[in-house]
Write a protein that holds these residues in place. Structure first.
Motif, PDB file in Angstrom:
ATOM      1  N   SER A   1       0.695  -1.317  -0.205  1.00 42.75           N
ATOM      2  CA  SER A   1       0.022   0.014   0.248  1.00 42.75           C
ATOM      3  C   SER A   1       0.992   1.003  -0.242  1.00 42.75           C
ATOM      4  CB  SER A   1      -0.797  -0.255   1.446  1.00 42.75           C
ATOM      5  OG  SER A   1      -0.232   0.169   2.624  1.00 42.75           O
ATOM      6  N   PRO A   2       0.754   2.755  -0.856  1.00 44.95           N
ATOM      7  CA  PRO A   2      -0.740   2.081  -0.944  1.00 44.95           C
ATOM      8  C   PRO A   2      -0.157   2.330  -3.145  1.00 44.95           C
ATOM      9  CG  PRO A   2       0.470   4.502  -1.627  1.00 44.95           C
ATOM     10  CD  PRO A   2       1.028   4.061  -0.516  1.00 44.95           C
TER      11      PRO A   2
ATOM     12  N   GLN B   1       6.611   7.494   1.356  1.00 48.45           N
ATOM     13  CA  GLN B   1       6.865   5.709   2.799  1.00 48.45           C
ATOM     14  C   GLN B   1       5.723   4.280   1.259  1.00 48.45           C
ATOM     15  OE1 GLN B   1       5.429   4.994   6.590  1.00 48.45           O
ATOM     16  NE2 GLN B   1       6.892   3.279   6.819  1.00 48.45           N
TER      17      GLN B   1
ATOM     18  N   ASN C   1       4.883   0.622   2.245  1.00 48.40           N
ATOM     19  CA  ASN C   1       4.500  -0.684   3.300  1.00 48.40           C
ATOM     20  C   ASN C   1       3.989  -2.142   1.965  1.00 48.40           C
ATOM     21  OD1 ASN C   1       4.673   1.136   5.126  1.00 48.40           O
ATOM     22  ND2 ASN C   1       1.982   1.452   5.229  1.00 48.40           N
TER      23      ASN C   1
HETATM   24  C1  LIG Z   1       2.081   2.715   6.126  1.00 48.79           C
HETATM   25  O1  LIG Z   1       3.021   1.864   7.495  1.00 48.79           O
HETATM   26  C2  LIG Z   1       2.738   3.262   8.603  1.00 48.79           C
HETATM   27  C3  LIG Z   1       2.989   2.421  10.080  1.00 48.79           C
HETATM   28  O2  LIG Z   1       1.943   1.333  10.607  1.00 48.79           O
HETATM   29  C4  LIG Z   1       1.132   4.396   9.010  1.00 48.79           C
HETATM   30  O3  LIG Z   1       1.804   5.383   9.446  1.00 48.79           O
HETATM   31  C5  LIG Z   1       1.095   4.834   7.488  1.00 48.79           C
HETATM   32  O4  LIG Z   1       0.315   5.146   7.402  1.00 48.79           O
HETATM   33  C6  LIG Z   1       1.320   4.022   6.259  1.00 48.79           C
HETATM   34  N1  LIG Z   1       1.562   3.537   4.865  1.00 48.79           N
HETATM   35  C7  LIG Z   1       0.477   3.277   3.830  1.00 48.79           C
HETATM   36  C8  LIG Z   1       0.880   4.292   2.767  1.00 48.79           C
HETATM   37  O5  LIG Z   1      -0.319   2.579   4.252  1.00 48.79           O
END
Ligand SMILES: *[C@@H]1O[C@H](CO)[C@@H](O)[C@H](O)[C@H]1NC(C)=O
Ligand SMILES: *[C@@H]1O[C@H](CO)[C@@H](O)[C@H](O)[C@H]1NC(C)=O
Length: 134
Positions: A24-25, A37, A39
């Motif tokens: 994601s995303p 960032q 994930n």
């Molecule tokens: C990725 O993980 C972080 C920590 O859990 C979170 O703050 C962030 O929103 C996440 N980003 C996405 C794009 O999912």
């Protein structure tokens, strides 16, 4: 001009068999100079504690950015450690942050999950078609 300020980073979902790996995303916009960032999570067992991050710029081949594992320090290979920040503290997920985003960071980013000491190519992009979904 707008296109000099904003860039687009795409990531992918792919799955193999019944074990899903997801990122994601799907589409990530970053302001030039900012950090972006992404994930990656998976539902494989906890032996799959290794995560590779790749990227593919348009018209180019896929290159490895960094190898991460819960049991060792990130291996950046030829990549700039100041450019990419990684988190890998639990087997089931990890993140990649592209710092100081620049237009040439526009790419499709892939994460690959593998098991420690895995000798076959399960989950590898060479075996699994990596199609991106926008
Ligand atoms: C990725 O993980 C972080 C920590 O859990 C979170 O703050 C962030 O929103 C996440 N980003 C996405 C794009 O999912
Ligand atoms: C990663 O997994 C941990 C432990 O299950 C969880 O606390 C955390 O929110 C997860 N982070 C993301 C980005 O999914």
């Amino acid at each position: 001009m707008m296109r000099n300020i904003i860039l687009l980073i795409l990531s992918v979902h792919w799955s193999q068999g019944t074990s899903d790996v997801s990122q994601s995303p799907d589409v990530l916009m970053a302001v030039k100079g900012s950090s972006a960032q992404m994930n990656c999570t998976h539902k494989k067992d906890i032996l799959h504690n290794q995560m590779y991050w790749y990227r593919q710029r348009q018209g180019q081949t896929m290159t490895l950015i960094v190898f991460t594992s819960t049991s060792s320090k990130p291996d950046y290979g030829d990549s700039d450690p100041n450019k990419f920040e990684v988190h890998k503290s639990v087997p089931e997920n990890g993140s990649l942050t592209v710092k100081n985003a620049q237009p040439d960071d526009s790419a499709i980013y892939f994460c690959l999950v593998s098991k420690h000491s895995e000798s076959n190519t399960e989950g590898r992009c060479t075996k699994t078609p990596c199609t991106h979904i926008i």
